[in-house]
Write a protein that holds these residues in place. Structure first.
Motif, short mmCIF file in Angstrom:
data_model
loop_
_atom_site.label_atom_id
_atom_site.label_comp_id
_atom_site.label_asym_id
_atom_site.label_seq_id
_atom_site.Cartn_x
_atom_site.Cartn_y
_atom_site.Cartn_z
N UNK A 154 -5.64 20.07 5.59
CA UNK A 154 -4.35 19.56 5.99
C UNK A 154 -3.86 18.52 5.01
N UNK A 155 -2.67 18.00 5.30
CA UNK A 155 -2.13 16.96 4.44
C UNK A 155 -1.27 16.01 5.25
N UNK A 156 -0.91 14.92 4.60
CA UNK A 156 0.05 13.97 5.16
C UNK A 156 1.31 14.09 4.30
N UNK A 157 2.43 14.33 4.94
CA UNK A 157 3.65 14.63 4.21
C UNK A 157 4.41 13.39 3.76
N UNK A 158 4.06 12.22 4.29
CA UNK A 158 4.76 10.99 3.91
C UNK A 158 3.76 9.95 3.40
N UNK A 159 3.90 9.61 2.14
CA UNK A 159 3.04 8.60 1.52
C UNK A 159 3.90 7.74 0.61
N UNK A 160 3.64 6.44 0.60
CA UNK A 160 4.40 5.52 -0.24
C UNK A 160 3.44 4.49 -0.81
N UNK A 161 3.95 3.71 -1.75
CA UNK A 161 3.10 2.67 -2.32
C UNK A 161 3.53 2.25 -3.70
N UNK A 162 2.75 1.32 -4.25
CA UNK A 162 3.01 0.82 -5.60
C UNK A 162 1.70 0.72 -6.36
N UNK A 163 1.81 0.94 -7.66
CA UNK A 163 0.68 0.79 -8.56
C UNK A 163 1.06 -0.24 -9.62
N UNK A 164 0.19 -1.20 -9.86
CA UNK A 164 0.35 -2.09 -11.01
C UNK A 164 -0.70 -1.67 -12.02
N UNK A 165 -0.24 -1.30 -13.23
CA UNK A 165 -1.16 -0.80 -14.25
C UNK A 165 -1.05 -1.65 -15.50
N UNK A 166 -2.16 -2.27 -15.88
CA UNK A 166 -2.22 -3.13 -17.07
C UNK A 166 -3.12 -2.45 -18.10
N UNK A 167 -2.50 -1.86 -19.11
CA UNK A 167 -3.27 -1.14 -20.13
C UNK A 167 -4.17 -2.07 -20.94
N UNK A 168 -3.74 -3.33 -21.10
CA UNK A 168 -4.52 -4.28 -21.89
C UNK A 168 -5.75 -4.78 -21.14
N UNK A 169 -5.63 -4.88 -19.83
CA UNK A 169 -6.75 -5.37 -19.02
C UNK A 169 -6.75 -4.60 -17.69
N UNK A 170 -7.52 -3.51 -17.66
CA UNK A 170 -7.56 -2.63 -16.48
C UNK A 170 -7.90 -3.39 -15.21
N UNK A 171 -8.72 -4.44 -15.34
CA UNK A 171 -9.16 -5.19 -14.16
C UNK A 171 -8.00 -5.89 -13.46
N UNK A 172 -6.86 -6.04 -14.13
CA UNK A 172 -5.69 -6.67 -13.52
C UNK A 172 -4.78 -5.65 -12.84
N UNK A 173 -5.17 -4.39 -12.86
CA UNK A 173 -4.40 -3.34 -12.19
C UNK A 173 -4.68 -3.34 -10.69
N UNK A 174 -3.79 -2.73 -9.93
CA UNK A 174 -3.98 -2.68 -8.47
C UNK A 174 -3.23 -1.49 -7.88
N UNK A 175 -3.60 -1.15 -6.65
CA UNK A 175 -2.97 -0.03 -5.95
C UNK A 175 -2.80 -0.37 -4.48
N UNK A 176 -1.63 -0.08 -3.95
CA UNK A 176 -1.34 -0.21 -2.52
C UNK A 176 -0.74 1.11 -2.06
N UNK A 177 -1.40 1.75 -1.09
CA UNK A 177 -0.98 3.06 -0.63
C UNK A 177 -0.83 3.04 0.90
N UNK A 178 0.29 3.52 1.39
CA UNK A 178 0.52 3.60 2.84
C UNK A 178 0.82 5.05 3.21
N UNK A 179 0.09 5.55 4.20
CA UNK A 179 0.24 6.93 4.65
C UNK A 179 0.76 6.92 6.08
N UNK A 180 1.78 7.70 6.34
CA UNK A 180 2.36 7.81 7.69
C UNK A 180 1.48 8.74 8.53
#
Length: 197
Positions: A48-74
């Motif tokens: 199965x799947x979830x048809x509604x997903x939202x979120x933001x990604x912060x991606x730092x190519x210079x320092x991967x450790x400063x990247x982050x992900x926030x994901x919300x699934x309905x």
């Protein structure tokens, strides 16, 4: 000596100014999907799947450790292509979508895991129960410009969870000694994100 110091400081400023800052990316909901797979009667899989997903990604190519992900699934957007089963999965026996409308993942650590791969450790919350999980990421892909000139990248995240860890304990035994629903759930997230600005 003073001239060398000034040259050194100038070089440092130029190096810092040329470093690409961390960029924020938004999910493209039309091209992002969350799929899952779980055993049925221990002889086949229900997908199965979830048809509604939202979120933001912060991606730092210079320092991967400063990247982050926030994901919300309905939670109410679950779809297994069987209406009766979907209603059961939304009920208090499983997701209790009316009371707990969202499944949320918030990253705590992002690290490289080889060429073209990342490992994202974070907290997954389902029904107000939070457990640490690790997402294995293939990507991100090289950036590409779409027809409107926006920058996009993609990736695929995968993980496995035990549903009982999140209070999803409903099951029924069958005469042969097995159960209707397996405990392990495989999750795959196909991600396409658009650079803000």
């Amino acid at each position: 000596m003073r001239r060398l110091r000034i040259i050194g400081i100038t070089s440092l400023i130029l190096a810092l100014s040329s470093a690409a800052p961390a960029a924020t990316w938004e999910f493209d909901p039309a091209h992002t999907g969350v799929q899952f797979k779980v055993r049925h009667l221990m002889v086949s899989h229900v997908r199965g799947d979830f048809e509604k997903v939202s979120g933001k990604i912060v991606y730092d190519e210079q320092d991967i450790s400063r990247s982050s992900a926030d994901i919300t699934i309905d939670a109410s957007s679950i779809n297994t292509r069987v209406a009766k089963r979907d209603e059961h999965l939304k009920s208090p026996d499983f997701l209790d979508a009316a009371r707990y409308p969202s499944l949320v993942f918030q990253s705590k650590k992002v690290e490289k895991a080889g060429a073209g791969k990342l490992k994202v450790t974070g907290d997954l919350t389902i029904r107000e129960v939070t457990k640490e999980v690790v997402l294995d990421i293939e990507g991100p892909t090289p950036p590409i410009r779409d027809l409107e000139g926006k920058t996009r990248v993609g990736g695929v995240a995968s993980t496995k969870i035990n549903r009982k860890d999140f209070g999803l304990t409903w099951n029924k035994a069958i005469e042969t000694g097995g159960v209707v629903v397996g405990d392990e759930v495989e999750i795959t997230i196909d991600i396409e994100i658009i650079k803000e600005g």
